[in-house]
Design an enzyme around this catalytic site. Structure first.
Site, PDB file in Angstrom:
ATOM      1  N   GLU A 112       0.841  -1.274   0.070  1.00 19.38           N
ATOM      2  CA  GLU A 112       0.092   0.015   0.115  1.00 19.38           C
ATOM      3  C   GLU A 112       0.750   1.386  -0.057  1.00 19.38           C
ATOM      4  O   GLU A 112       0.469   2.322  -0.630  1.00 19.38           O
ATOM      5  CB  GLU A 112      -1.033   0.080   1.309  1.00 19.38           C
ATOM      6  CG  GLU A 112      -2.069  -1.088   1.155  1.00 19.38           C
ATOM      7  CD  GLU A 112      -2.773  -1.093   2.377  1.00 19.38           C
ATOM      8  OE1 GLU A 112      -2.544  -1.841   3.270  1.00 19.38           O
ATOM      9  OE2 GLU A 112      -4.024  -0.820   2.259  1.00 19.38           O
ATOM     10  N   GLU A 132      -4.289  -9.294   3.422  1.00 18.40           N
ATOM     11  CA  GLU A 132      -4.900  -8.791   4.610  1.00 18.40           C
ATOM     12  C   GLU A 132      -5.965  -9.733   4.994  1.00 18.40           C
ATOM     13  O   GLU A 132      -6.280  -9.914   6.171  1.00 18.40           O
ATOM     14  CB  GLU A 132      -5.385  -7.297   4.792  1.00 18.40           C
ATOM     15  CG  GLU A 132      -4.335  -6.433   5.011  1.00 18.40           C
ATOM     16  CD  GLU A 132      -3.602  -5.790   3.581  1.00 18.40           C
ATOM     17  OE1 GLU A 132      -3.667  -6.617   2.566  1.00 18.40           O
ATOM     18  OE2 GLU A 132      -3.122  -4.811   3.611  1.00 18.40           O
TER      19      GLU A 132
HETATM   20  C1  3HC Z   1      -2.651  -1.500   7.355  1.00 18.77           C
HETATM   21  C2  3HC Z   1      -2.684  -2.862   6.588  1.00 18.77           C
HETATM   22  O1  3HC Z   1      -3.491  -3.001   5.430  1.00 18.77           O
HETATM   23  C3  3HC Z   1      -2.574  -4.025   7.043  1.00 18.77           C
HETATM   24  C4  3HC Z   1      -1.367  -5.016   7.158  1.00 18.77           C
HETATM   25  O2  3HC Z   1      -0.345  -4.714   6.422  1.00 18.77           O
HETATM   26  S1  3HC Z   1      -1.439  -6.604   7.918  1.00 18.77           S
HETATM   27  C5  3HC Z   1      -0.102  -7.316   7.326  1.00 18.77           C
HETATM   28  C6  3HC Z   1      -0.001  -7.858   6.083  1.00 18.77           C
HETATM   29  N1  3HC Z   1       1.000  -8.502   5.659  1.00 18.77           N
HETATM   30  C7  3HC Z   1       1.058  -9.791   5.873  1.00 18.77           C
HETATM   31  O3  3HC Z   1       0.095 -10.579   5.953  1.00 18.77           O
HETATM   32  C8  3HC Z   1       2.283 -10.657   5.387  1.00 18.77           C
HETATM   33  C9  3HC Z   1       2.624 -11.827   6.702  1.00 18.77           C
HETATM   34  N2  3HC Z   1       3.926 -12.266   6.698  1.00 18.77           N
HETATM   35  C10 3HC Z   1       4.011 -13.322   5.701  1.00 18.77           C
HETATM   36  O4  3HC Z   1       3.077 -13.749   4.847  1.00 18.77           O
HETATM   37  C11 3HC Z   1       5.262 -14.171   5.614  1.00 18.77           C
HETATM   38  O5  3HC Z   1       5.760 -13.870   7.144  1.00 18.77           O
HETATM   39  C12 3HC Z   1       6.335 -13.619   4.748  1.00 18.77           C
HETATM   40  C13 3HC Z   1       5.905 -13.924   3.490  1.00 18.77           C
HETATM   41  C14 3HC Z   1       6.404 -12.065   4.855  1.00 18.77           C
HETATM   42  C15 3HC Z   1       7.804 -14.022   5.257  1.00 18.77           C
HETATM   43  O6  3HC Z   1       7.543 -15.384   5.105  1.00 18.77           O
HETATM   44  P1  3HC Z   1       9.028 -16.242   5.391  1.00 18.77           P
HETATM   45  O7  3HC Z   1      10.301 -15.971   4.878  1.00 18.77           O
HETATM   46  O8  3HC Z   1       8.635 -17.702   5.467  1.00 18.77           O
HETATM   47  O9  3HC Z   1       8.992 -15.813   7.070  1.00 18.77           O
HETATM   48  P2  3HC Z   1       7.873 -16.261   8.313  1.00 18.77           P
HETATM   49  O10 3HC Z   1       8.571 -17.566   9.238  1.00 18.77           O
HETATM   50  O11 3HC Z   1       6.493 -16.405   7.926  1.00 18.77           O
HETATM   51  O12 3HC Z   1       7.899 -14.951   9.101  1.00 18.77           O
HETATM   52  C16 3HC Z   1       9.212 -14.456   9.829  1.00 18.77           C
HETATM   53  C17 3HC Z   1       8.967 -13.826  10.970  1.00 18.77           C
HETATM   54  O13 3HC Z   1       8.358 -12.492  10.796  1.00 18.77           O
HETATM   55  C18 3HC Z   1       7.054 -12.457  11.320  1.00 18.77           C
HETATM   56  N3  3HC Z   1       6.473 -11.628  10.618  1.00 18.77           N
HETATM   57  C19 3HC Z   1       6.071 -11.845   9.306  1.00 18.77           C
HETATM   58  N4  3HC Z   1       5.147 -10.730   9.000  1.00 18.77           N
HETATM   59  C20 3HC Z   1       4.935 -10.095   9.699  1.00 18.77           C
HETATM   60  C21 3HC Z   1       4.414  -8.787   9.952  1.00 18.77           C
HETATM   61  N5  3HC Z   1       3.626  -8.350   9.068  1.00 18.77           N
HETATM   62  N6  3HC Z   1       4.164  -8.322  11.165  1.00 18.77           N
HETATM   63  C22 3HC Z   1       4.896  -8.937  12.232  1.00 18.77           C
HETATM   64  N7  3HC Z   1       5.440  -9.984  12.073  1.00 18.77           N
HETATM   65  C23 3HC Z   1       5.662 -10.582  11.108  1.00 18.77           C
HETATM   66  C24 3HC Z   1       6.539 -13.843  11.504  1.00 18.77           C
HETATM   67  O14 3HC Z   1       5.741 -13.708  12.775  1.00 18.77           O
HETATM   68  C25 3HC Z   1       8.029 -14.541  11.868  1.00 18.77           C
HETATM   69  O15 3HC Z   1       8.231 -14.366  13.305  1.00 18.77           O
HETATM   70  P3  3HC Z   1       9.109 -15.340  13.954  1.00 18.77           P
HETATM   71  O16 3HC Z   1      10.442 -15.517  13.492  1.00 18.77           O
HETATM   72  O17 3HC Z   1       9.242 -14.682  15.524  1.00 18.77           O
HETATM   73  O18 3HC Z   1       8.340 -16.621  14.054  1.00 18.77           O
END
Ligand code: 3HC
Length: 530
Positions: A112, A132
């Site tokens: 975004e 999301e």
């Molecule tokens: C206002 C907005 O519209 C709202 C938002 O942005 S909500 C957030 C949207 N973003 C997401 O949904 C992305 C979520 N994350 C993912 O899909 C995956 O973590 C990723 C593709 C970024 C990375 O994957 P990968 O490399 O396999 O690592 P993964 O083990 O999943 O994550 C690594 C660490 O980062 C953390 N993490 C990942 N994304 C995070 C996030 N957005 N916030 C906080 N922590 C996060 C995980 O919990 C994990 O923590 P840990 O090591 O303590 O277990």
């Protein structure tokens, strides 16, 4: 201590490069956002800054809003303060252009923020998406408004409703990014692009006000109506996907500023729902399954599995072989005769072809992956295997014989895994002197599709073998759960009583169709009798 930051460096050519740094995924924590706002205030006020490039540290642009910070936002925060007051009014409306330089990930709030920039440059492998909805929320930083304006309504809906990311090349094809380049060239290309915008050699687009990719209002209504019907069919018990569609519609019908405000208010509302709380809990719970106290926190390093061997080319064995070669493991598949072997290999080929048909694998990749598989009728080629997965029928004597044979051929570090769903692992390993490397690797059918991998440990299984399998699970994109060697392990221990309870109800005279109906209405994809 601050949770992440941004750093700004002003280059000699007048481009301020702002780098988001909040390992491991450069999430937008409150500290990152505050630092970003400070950097922007400085960059916009300095006379030596002509343009801004936004990027992420260590090859990752930004994984979105910090999921741990939901529910911790200041109670009196004005709706839209980040999305409208900062991103739209300060960054997008600035008199200096911003270009996003995207490598690794630009997800959720990360994408975004990138869409607020006046152009986006990415690497071919970068993943861009708005996931999301899978957290029970909706995009809250303008994604519902800008994505349809950049990629068109259909594609934007698909990306948001499936929560699936697209890679850099596809993002370029659909108009989400303006150019694709290598990671080495990324920041320089973005800086040159930004300067060319300043010099009017490149267009200065504000995504929020574009309309060229939007269909006319009649088509908009039709597309959204269809999306609502499909969504209600797929996920009848959750509200937030419908809220997301409503917000998209508001922006197209009443204008993007109205849409942004509705998005901000709706995002706040869905964030407080039980669905969102549960799905956010699920996000962390899913990751917690590979953090096992006294196993994964004692400094053991996973050993590399270069070659895996599967015993048994039936439905399960061929599925396991498929998932391994799909993830670039070299695999040998053993059967007892030519006929069974070629049936097993054909099943693997069929599995791969189904990915090609769905457009998830190219024909070339299919052939390349398939070449990682070889079929055998004896154990000769098992000598350099690092992992064996036995996937034959549930016959204790047969399994015992296989593992005692394996002991004679495989090297002493080779992991002996069994795909049994119910048999006591101590019994399976009874005829071997290798109880420490016997472990359960219980896949679920179809093994190349279902995301769960049950790792079963006995009291004698070495911790190293468990760490190795947890690492393999991550590499083959499975969610691992480590279970004890007890009746039914974890899944069947829950699943058997579930089926039994349904059968009791039938004994009491309830109709099987009614039971299935209630279960599907509850949200399960199918009932116990289907
Ligand atoms: C206002 C907005 O519209 C709202 C938002 O942005 S909500 C957030 C949207 N973003 C997401 O949904 C992305 C979520 N994350 C993912 O899909 C995956 O973590 C990723 C593709 C970024 C990375 O994957 P990968 O490399 O396999 O690592 P993964 O083990 O999943 O994550 C690594 C660490 O980062 C953390 N993490 C990942 N994304 C995070 C996030 N957005 N916030 C906080 N922590 C996060 C995980 O919990 C994990 O923590 P840990 O090591 O303590 O277990």
């Amino acid at each position: 201590m601050a949770k992440g930051t941004t750093a700004m460096e002003v280059r000699a050519d007048g481009v301020a490069v702002i780098t988001i740094s909040n390992p491991p995924v450069n999430a937008l924590s409150f500290d990152v956002i505050a630092s970003l706002q400070r950097n922007y205030a400085e960059a916009l006020s300095r006379n030596d800054v002509k343009a801004i490039v936004l990027t992420g540290a260590k090859g990752r642009f930004c994984g979105g809003f910090d999921i741990t910070a939901f529910g911790k936002k200041p109670k009196n925060e004005k709706p839209g303060s980040m999305s409208i007051d900062f991103l739209s009014d300060i960054v997008e409306d600035a008199r200096k252009p911003s270009v996003a330089a995207i490598d690794g990930i630009a997800l959720g709030g990360g994408l975004e923020v990138a869409m607020v920039c006046h152009a986006r440059i990415s690497t071919p492998s970068a993943q861009l998406g708005l996931p999301e909805l899978q957290l029970g929320i909706i995009p809250g930083l303008g994604g519902t408004q800008r994505l349809p304006r950049l990629v068109g309504l259909q594609k934007a809906l698909e990306m948001m409703l499936t929560s699936k990311a697209i890679k850099g090349r596809e993002a370029h094809e659909v108009g989400l990014v303006d150019a694709v380049t290598s990671a080495n060239e990324l920041v320089n290309t973005a800086c040159s692009w930004a300067l060319e915008i300043v010099e009017n050699k490149k267009p200065w687009f504000k995504s929020l006000y574009r309309t060229d990719r939007l269909p006319d209002l009649v088509e908009v209504k039709d597309v959204l109506k269809f999306a609502r019907v499909q969504t209600k069919k797929k996920a009848p018990n959750v509200q937030h996907p419908i809220v997301c569609i409503d917000v998209i519609e508001e922006g197209i019908v009443c204008g993007p500023r109205v849409g942004l405000m509705k998005e901000a208010l709706s995002a706040k509302m869905v964030e407080q729902s039980q669905t969102s709380k549960s799905l956010r809990h699920f996000f962390f719970a899913q990751r917690a399954t590979s953090k096992i106290p006294n196993i994964t926190n004692i400094g053991l390093t996973p050993r590399k599995i270069k070659k895996a061997a599967i015993v048994g080319g039936g439905l399960m064995g061929s599925g396991i072989a498929t998932v391994l070669i799909l993830n670039n493991f070299k695999v040998i598949l053993k059967e007892i005769n030519e006929q069974f072997l070629s049936a097993g290999i054909n099943r693997v080929r069929g599995n791969l072809q189904s990915f090609v048909r769905k457009g998830q694998l190219t024909k070339e990749d299919c052939e390349r992956k398939f070449s990682l598989l070889s079929g055998v009728l004896d154990y000769e080629q098992f000598r350099d295997a690092d992992l064996v997965v036995e996937a034959v029928i549930e016959d204790i004597l047969l399994k015992q014989k296989i593992f005692s044979d394996l002991e004679k051929y495989c090297h002493h570090n080779c992991i002996f895994a069994t795909n049994t769903s119910t048999i006591d692992l101590n019994l399976i390993g009874q005829k071997t002197g290798s109880q420490d490397r016997i472990v359960g690797a219980h896949f679920f059918s179809p093994a190349h599709v279902m995301p769960l991998l049950e790792i079963v440990r006995t009291h004698q299984t070495s911790l190293q073998a468990i760490v190795d399998l947890l690492d393999m699970a991550k590499k083959i994109h499975k969610t691992p759960i480590v279970a004890g060697n007890c009746t039914g392990f974890a899944v069947n221990r829950m699943f058997f009583p579930y089926g039994q309870a349904a059968s009791f109800l039938v004994d009491y005279g309830l109709d099987v169709y009614r039971i299935d109906n209630v279960i599907t209405q509850f949200g399960m994809p199918m009932g116990p009798f289907r």
